[in-house]
Design a protein around this motif. Structure first.
Motif, short mmCIF file in Angstrom:
data_model
loop_
_atom_site.label_atom_id
_atom_site.label_comp_id
_atom_site.label_asym_id
_atom_site.label_seq_id
_atom_site.Cartn_x
_atom_site.Cartn_y
_atom_site.Cartn_z
N SER A 66 0.83 -1.21 0.00
CA SER A 66 0.00 0.00 0.00
C SER A 66 0.86 1.26 0.00
O SER A 66 0.51 2.26 -0.61
N LEU A 114 -4.81 3.29 3.18
CA LEU A 114 -4.27 3.01 4.52
C LEU A 114 -3.04 2.12 4.42
O LEU A 114 -3.07 1.03 3.89
N THR A 116 -4.67 -4.01 4.54
CA THR A 116 -5.53 -3.93 3.36
C THR A 116 -6.28 -5.23 3.18
O THR A 116 -5.70 -6.29 3.30
N ASP A 122 -4.00 -2.66 -5.72
CA ASP A 122 -3.48 -3.06 -4.41
C ASP A 122 -4.46 -4.06 -3.84
O ASP A 122 -5.66 -3.93 -4.01
MG LIG Z 1 -1.84 -2.91 2.36
#
Ligand SMILES: [Mg+2]
Ligand SMILES: Nc1nc2c(ncn2[C@@H]2O[C@H](COP(=O)(O)OP(=O)(O)OP(=O)(O)O)[C@@H](O)[C@H]2O)c(=O)[nH]1
Length: 453
Positions: free
Chosen positions: A236, A248, A256, A276
């Motif tokens: 991330s 985040l 995540t 992501d």
């Molecule tokens: Mg992450």
């Protein structure tokens, strides 16, 4: 009979959500082997490394870890997993430290769980239960929540079957079958199965919508670049750095869960979509991999896959093996030309560590060099972007086309399905267009412009 019924039901109930101020003890059982290695002989991890990770997992659901320790054992006890001496010792600890939860970083059977909970007067969660709990808390989208619930119910169902077999065996000796305990278990199982079927139907609907989205995105000729890697590797952070987004990112396992997509332009002008997604972990429960398959389709269908690794982690090699294994389950082999290894967190290495890393990066086969970066300082990101660009170029084909200037529809089709690199009028009065397209669109392009392509 009443007692037995209650016990059996306790097995089938989901682990309670640990309280807000949950105080936890983390137990890392370590099976001794003649070779002196761990659970399996090819396990490259150390017991301390596993314990650290398990404590991190416990903290990921806001538990306060008041104590964590290794318990070495020669054999797994059917009733309590670990030996009675250790059980008593931990009972003392749960009392003196006021711990309401004990994490057993292994797979405990329903019977073991029940016995330990009784002995410790505390909630017992095993590794799968703990990971499911984390995922349950992180799910933000409807799809994520459904997937986690599906995995959770599958887990519960598997535990129902196991304790049922246990009861059956016990009763077989008395020569009778049936009875309230079993009926209750059957009912529990039916409830779970009904719920599973309803979730599957709903997931199917969500999946169809996702597929529509993906198909329509495919028609837009942007390649997908997917981030994969062990949890906490820095996916991330890299995502944010490359897209200037604010997903985040936290020093927390499984920060995540739901996939995030964002487009970005590489320095050479190619627009790509970066995705992501959920991180991997060793012994990721199989029902979670299965449940998240739809989400991971983004990865399976990606044009470039960035395997992000935390090179500052002592168990970086073991983590990488786990990721490679899970990628294999998704049908992505280690020699897949779409894979690029991204060696992250090099800012945390000292001069020696760095030069060692650079040297070993160079030892990889030409064209498969890993890219050392720091997602935090930005070092190496330009090299990474170049690497993505050149991998994409391998997959995308360039066409030189000639169009009648009045063919506005043809030109607009090209803009929608390919990347227009150049466009000019020739002395012949025709329009000369150079485009680049991925494999799918290249096929359509050939069909549409047969004389050129
Ligand atoms: Mg992450
Ligand atoms: N020093 C340093 N820290 C980094 C770097 N990249 C990420 N981190 C830190 O590592 C931690 C995890 O980063 P994330 O980006 O959340 O990791 P992730 O791979 O997305 O993790 P999950 O979402 O949990 O799978 C955070 O505290 C980041 O600040 C880096 O290049 N250098």
């Amino acid at each position: 009979m009443e007692q037995r019924k209650r016990d059996a039901r306790a097995d089938s109930l989901p682990p309670d959500t640990p309280g807000q101020s949950g105080r936890a003890i983390v137990v890392e059982p370590w099976l001794k082997r003649p070779s002196g290695r761990g659970i399996s002989d090819d396990d490259p991890r150390t017991p301390e490394g596993r314990l650290d990770e398990a404590m991190g997992l416990a903290r990921a659901i806001d538990l306060t870890v008041v104590e964590g320790g290794l318990v070495t054992l020669n054999t797994v006890r059917p009733a309590t997993y670990i030996g009675t001496g250790k059980v008593d010792e931990i009972a003392g600890l749960t009392k003196s430290l006021d711990a309401g939860v004990v994490i057993m970083d292994c797979a405990v059977s329903p019977v073991q769980q029940r016995n330990l909970e009784k002995a410790w007067n505390a909630k017992v969660l095993d590794r799968t239960g703990l990971i499911l709990e984390i995922f349950g808390r992180r799910a933000r989208t409807r799809e994520g929540a459904l997937q986690v619930e599906h995995a959770h119910l599958t887990y519960q169902k598997s535990r129902l079957v196991r304790s049922w077999t246990h009861l059956e065996r016990q009763r077989g000796g008395f020569g009778f079958l049936g009875g309230p305990g079993e009926t209750q278990l059957e009912a529990d199982r039916r409830v779970i199965e009904d719920r599973l079927r309803r979730i599957e139907a709903e997931l199917d609907k969500v999946k169809r919508t996702r597929k529509l989205h993906r198909d329509s995105r495919k028609r837009v000729p942007y390649p997908i670049v997917a981030l994969v890697g062990y949890t906490n590797a820095g996916k991330s952070t890299l995502f944010n750095r490359m897209t200037s987004a604010t997903v985040l990112s936290a020093d927390m396992l499984f920060a995540t869960l739901d996939p995030t997509l964002r487009s970005l332009e590489l320095p050479q002008g190619t627009r790509v979509i970066l995705s992501d997604t959920v991180g991997f972990i060793s012994d990721l429960p199989t029902m979670l991999v299965a449940a998240f398959r739809a989400t991971l389709e983004e990865v399976i269908e990606a044009d470039v896959i960035l395997h992000v690794r935390d090179m500052s982690h002592v168990e970086s090699g073991a983590q990488s093996q786990d990721v490679v294994k899970i990628l294999g389950e998704l049908g992505i082999e280690p020699n897949d030309r779409r894979l690029i290894e991204v060696w992250n967190k090099i800012d945390r290495l000292d001069a020696d560590g760095r030069s060692g890393l650079m040297a070993s990066a160079q030892r990889h086969t030409a064209g498969q060099w890993p890219v050392p970066i720091s997602a935090v300082t930005g070092e190496g990101i330009d090299t990474l972007e170049d690497a993505i660009q050149s991998r994409l170029a391998e997959r995308r084909l360039t066409f030189a086309l000639t169009l009648d200037p009045s063919d506005g529809a043809g030109l607009s089709w090209l803009y929608r399905h390919a990347e227009v690199l150049e466009r000019e009028f020739g002395e012949d009065g025709l329009m000369h267009v150079t485009v680049r397209a991925d494999a799918d669109n290249a096929a359509r392009l050939r069909a549409k412009f047969p004389s050129d392509a």
